[in-house]
Design a protein around this motif. Structure first.
Motif, PDB file in Angstrom:
ATOM      1  N   ASP A  61      22.471 -41.816  25.878  1.00  0.00           N
ATOM      2  CA  ASP A  61      22.241 -40.841  25.874  1.00  0.00           C
ATOM      3  C   ASP A  61      22.902 -40.141  24.304  1.00  0.00           C
ATOM      4  OD1 ASP A  61      21.400 -37.958  25.869  1.00  0.00           O
ATOM      5  OD2 ASP A  61      22.044 -37.589  27.796  1.00  0.00           O
ATOM      6  N   SER A  63      21.558 -37.173  22.788  1.00  0.00           N
ATOM      7  CA  SER A  63      21.542 -35.943  22.849  1.00  0.00           C
ATOM      8  C   SER A  63      22.807 -35.256  21.932  1.00  0.00           C
ATOM      9  CB  SER A  63      20.980 -35.347  23.987  1.00  0.00           C
ATOM     10  OG  SER A  63      22.000 -35.555  24.730  1.00  0.00           O
ATOM     11  N   GLU A  80      17.425 -35.309  20.926  1.00  0.00           N
ATOM     12  CA  GLU A  80      17.107 -33.898  21.794  1.00  0.00           C
ATOM     13  C   GLU A  80      17.139 -34.938  23.493  1.00  0.00           C
ATOM     14  OE1 GLU A  80      14.708 -30.852  21.431  1.00  0.00           O
ATOM     15  OE2 GLU A  80      16.218 -30.055  19.767  1.00  0.00           O
ATOM     16  N   SER A  81      16.538 -35.425  23.641  1.00  0.00           N
ATOM     17  CA  SER A  81      15.668 -35.956  25.058  1.00  0.00           C
ATOM     18  C   SER A  81      15.394 -37.946  24.987  1.00  0.00           C
ATOM     19  CB  SER A  81      14.363 -35.501  25.195  1.00  0.00           C
ATOM     20  OG  SER A  81      13.274 -36.521  24.542  1.00  0.00           O
ATOM     21  N   LYS A  83      17.260 -40.169  26.682  1.00  0.00           N
ATOM     22  CA  LYS A  83      18.548 -40.955  27.256  1.00  0.00           C
ATOM     23  C   LYS A  83      17.979 -42.622  27.361  1.00  0.00           C
ATOM     24  CE  LYS A  83      20.902 -39.798  32.009  1.00  0.00           C
ATOM     25  NZ  LYS A  83      20.883 -38.807  32.744  1.00  0.00           N
TER      26      LYS A  83
END
Length: 194
Positions: A61, A63, A80-81, A83
């Protein structure tokens, strides 16, 4: 469930991990526990060998890197996204001019060193639904994946450090394996007498 993270010096961190099958026992639970363990330790990636399992699985992840204002807006937006779960991954290609970036590792707390890696990778892997994917990543995402991929190949980021620097780190690394390190997450230390 938060699992203890295996510290530097444990043989599992130096083994090439094994592929798993889609009937691997309690895989969904293991993946969930790995994310929980990673978040608890403020990590951006965690490989199965780091929790004592020599299997080709890691979670990422990225982010937290989205807050790095030195990165281009487009890359920050991707981070940011980002994952993902990587099962039985194979890096097919690494391309570009190598660049240095300071890396650290949950299994080697308190040590950060510059590591040179190529900026773009193409990787084939199964996701948590056992869908086979082939994707290309660049920048920080590629680096995080390369770092975690190294774990399932039995390679640690300290293996890239030049021999002189490694001698300087030797005592710190030895202390980590003995548990003589301050961490705010659960760890399992190989050199501690049971």
């Amino acid at each position: 469930m938060i699992l203890p993270i295996v510290a530097y010096g444990d043989p599992v961190l130096k083994k090439v991990a094994e592929d798993i099958e889609d009937d691997y026992p309690k895989l969904d639970e293991l993946i969930e526990n790995m994310f929980e363990t990673m978040y608890n330790a403020n990590g951006v990636g965690l490989a199965a060998p780091q929790i004592g399992k020599s299997i080709r699985l890691f979670v990422v992840d990225a982010s937290p890197f989205a807050e790095d204002e030195d990165l281009p807006d487009e890359e920050r937006k991707q981070l940011e996204s980002f994952k993902k779960v990587f099962i039985n991954p194979i890096i097919l290609e690494e391309e570009g001019k190598p660049w240095n970036f300071q890396e650290g590792c949950l299994s080697i707390p308190g040590i950060h060193e510059d590591v040179s890696r190529k900026p773009e990778i193409t990787i084939e892997y199964y996701d948590e639904n056992w869908e086979l994917l082939e994707e290309t990543y660049s920048g920080v995402i590629a680096r995080v994946i390369q770092h975690e991929y190294d774990h399932i190949e039995g390679i640690l980021f300290t293996d890239y450090v030049n021999p002189l620097k490694k001698r300087v780190l030797k005592k710190k690394l030895s202390n980590i394996s003995k548990g003589a390190v301050n961490v705010d997450y659960r760890m399992k230390f190989p050199a501690l007498k049971r």
